[in-house]
Design an enzyme around this catalytic site. Structure first.
Site, short mmCIF file in Angstrom:
data_model
loop_
_atom_site.label_atom_id
_atom_site.label_comp_id
_atom_site.label_asym_id
_atom_site.label_seq_id
_atom_site.Cartn_x
_atom_site.Cartn_y
_atom_site.Cartn_z
N SER A 120 5.72 -1.30 -10.26
CA SER A 120 5.65 -2.48 -11.15
C SER A 120 5.86 -3.81 -10.43
O SER A 120 6.36 -4.77 -11.03
CB SER A 120 6.66 -2.35 -12.30
OG SER A 120 6.29 -1.26 -13.13
N HIS A 146 2.40 10.36 -2.68
CA HIS A 146 2.53 9.53 -3.89
C HIS A 146 2.97 10.41 -5.06
O HIS A 146 2.51 11.54 -5.20
CB HIS A 146 1.21 8.84 -4.22
CG HIS A 146 1.39 7.73 -5.20
ND1 HIS A 146 1.57 7.95 -6.54
CD2 HIS A 146 1.48 6.38 -5.03
CE1 HIS A 146 1.75 6.79 -7.15
NE2 HIS A 146 1.69 5.82 -6.26
N ASN A 201 -2.74 -0.39 -3.79
CA ASN A 201 -3.14 0.97 -4.14
C ASN A 201 -3.92 0.91 -5.44
O ASN A 201 -3.34 0.71 -6.50
CB ASN A 201 -1.89 1.86 -4.29
CG ASN A 201 -2.25 3.26 -4.77
OD1 ASN A 201 -3.43 3.62 -4.82
ND2 ASN A 201 -1.24 4.05 -5.11
N TRP A 202 -5.22 1.07 -5.32
CA TRP A 202 -6.08 0.93 -6.51
C TRP A 202 -6.12 2.18 -7.38
O TRP A 202 -6.73 2.16 -8.44
CB TRP A 202 -7.50 0.54 -6.07
CG TRP A 202 -7.68 -0.93 -5.93
CD1 TRP A 202 -6.70 -1.87 -5.98
CD2 TRP A 202 -8.91 -1.64 -5.74
NE1 TRP A 202 -7.23 -3.12 -5.84
CE2 TRP A 202 -8.59 -3.01 -5.69
CE3 TRP A 202 -10.24 -1.25 -5.61
CZ2 TRP A 202 -9.55 -4.00 -5.51
CZ3 TRP A 202 -11.21 -2.23 -5.43
CH2 TRP A 202 -10.86 -3.58 -5.38
N LYS A 203 -5.53 3.26 -6.87
CA LYS A 203 -5.54 4.51 -7.65
C LYS A 203 -6.97 4.83 -8.11
O LYS A 203 -7.91 4.53 -7.38
CB LYS A 203 -4.56 4.41 -8.82
CG LYS A 203 -3.19 3.93 -8.36
CD LYS A 203 -2.13 3.99 -9.41
CE LYS A 203 -0.82 3.52 -8.82
NZ LYS A 203 0.31 3.71 -9.71
N GLY A 245 4.16 1.78 -13.04
CA GLY A 245 3.34 1.55 -14.23
C GLY A 245 4.12 1.31 -15.51
O GLY A 245 3.54 1.33 -16.59
N GLU A 296 9.27 4.36 -3.96
CA GLU A 296 8.68 4.12 -5.28
C GLU A 296 9.38 4.99 -6.31
O GLU A 296 9.03 6.18 -6.47
CB GLU A 296 7.19 4.50 -5.27
CG GLU A 296 6.33 3.67 -4.37
CD GLU A 296 4.88 3.61 -4.88
OE1 GLU A 296 4.38 2.49 -5.04
OE2 GLU A 296 4.28 4.67 -5.15
N GLU A 323 2.19 10.43 -8.04
CA GLU A 323 1.12 10.89 -8.93
C GLU A 323 0.47 12.15 -8.36
O GLU A 323 -0.08 12.96 -9.11
CB GLU A 323 0.10 9.75 -9.15
CG GLU A 323 0.66 8.70 -10.10
CD GLU A 323 0.12 7.30 -9.93
OE1 GLU A 323 -0.86 7.11 -9.18
OE2 GLU A 323 0.70 6.37 -10.52
N GLY A 355 0.39 -1.45 -7.28
CA GLY A 355 -0.63 -0.74 -8.04
C GLY A 355 -1.42 -1.70 -8.91
O GLY A 355 -2.26 -2.48 -8.42
P1 13P Z 1 2.25 -0.06 -10.30
O1 13P Z 1 2.37 -1.28 -9.41
O2 13P Z 1 1.05 -0.08 -11.17
O3 13P Z 1 3.52 0.23 -11.01
O4 13P Z 1 2.01 1.19 -9.32
C1 13P Z 1 2.85 1.35 -8.23
C2 13P Z 1 2.32 2.41 -7.35
O5 13P Z 1 2.30 3.58 -7.73
C3 13P Z 1 1.76 2.02 -6.06
O6 13P Z 1 1.53 3.11 -5.24
#
Ligand code: 13P
Length: 241
Positions: free
Chosen positions: A202, A94, A6-8, A169, A163, A96, A223
């Site tokens: 993470s 998600h 997931n590159w966000k 993060g 998650e 976010e 992520g």
């Molecule tokens: P990180 O791996 O950066 O913690 O993000 C996880 C995430 O939100 C994947 O969807």
């Protein structure tokens, strides 16, 4: 085993060259039950769909508008458009996006439309730190699953991604015993014994050796570490060693 990147809101055209290493690695190491999926920001979907053509890597979207049809929704795309560009997967729910106001009912609508379009849905659930501290984790996960999947009988194209919000993060991951219990708890909610459940939050090349020991885990939603081709390849490699 799923490895979903997931590159966000990260990534640009210049950076796509490093994916050649991932394509080579995945092509050389193709295995049954081994699926690598990239979910880039919308601006890169077209380029990646060309890049991954005739490779074993699949493409996914990071979110979609809930409308099944085209419409006057500035700045949005829907599942039909994602499918059109070659996506097979779609991340929904998600945290976010939940933090931006998406609720379980809206996510339910999005999931239904995504399924109708023929996409596989990576449905994210997870508790906040406050909810965890108040021992609300099981209740939160139950509610998210209940409302998010309300009215969906055939769940074969649903992949759950657990998650915990506090692990995203932050570099923190849950205690392995807690994680074992929660994955079991989530799987038990489904009649289908082969319901896929991923872990995200993470995940990196250093903690993957621990995380891969979670009982019956079906893969990882990654992520930050997925933006670095070398780290992502490392995560996949270590899972199989
Ligand atoms: P990180 O791996 O950066 O913690 O993000 C996880 C995430 O939100 C994947 O969807």
């Amino acid at each position: 085993m799923y490895f979903v990147a997931n590159w966000k809101m990260f990534g640009d055209l210049k950076g796509l060259n490093s994916l050649n290493n991932v394509i080579n690695f995945v092509t050389r190491n193709e295995r049954k039950n081994f699926k690598v999926v990239y979910c880039p920001p919308s601006t890169l979907i077209f380029s990646l769909s060309k890049k991954f053509k005739n490779t074993p890597i699949d493409l996914g979207g990071q979110n979609s508008h809930e409308s099944e049809n085209y419409g006057p929704y500035t700045g949005h795309i829907n599942s039909k458009m994602l499918k059109d560009i070659g996506a097979k997967y779609l991340i929904l729910g998600h945290s976010e996006n939940r933090q931006c106001g998406e609720n379980d009912k809206l996510i339910n609508l999005k999931i239904k439309n995504g399924l109708k379009t023929g996409l596989k849905i990576i449905f994210c659930i997870g508790e906040t730190l406050k909810e965890k501290k108040n021992n609300k984790t099981n209740q939160i996960l139950s509610n998210q699953i209940k409302i998010g999947l309300n009215g969906i009988k055939n769940k074969s194209n649903i992949i759950i991604a657990y998650e915990p919000v506090w692990a995203i993060g932050t570099g923190l991951i849950p205690e392995l015993s807690d994680l074992n219990n929660l994955i079991f708890f989530i799987k038990k909610k489904f009649k289908n014994k082969s319901q896929k459940v991923l872990y995200g939050g993470s995940v990196n090349e250093n903690n993957i050796n621990q995380l891969k020991t979670i009982n019956n885990i079906d893969g990882f939603l990654v992520g930050a570490a997925s933006q670095d081709a070398k780290k992502f390849i490392d995560i996949i490699k270590k899972t199989y060693n």
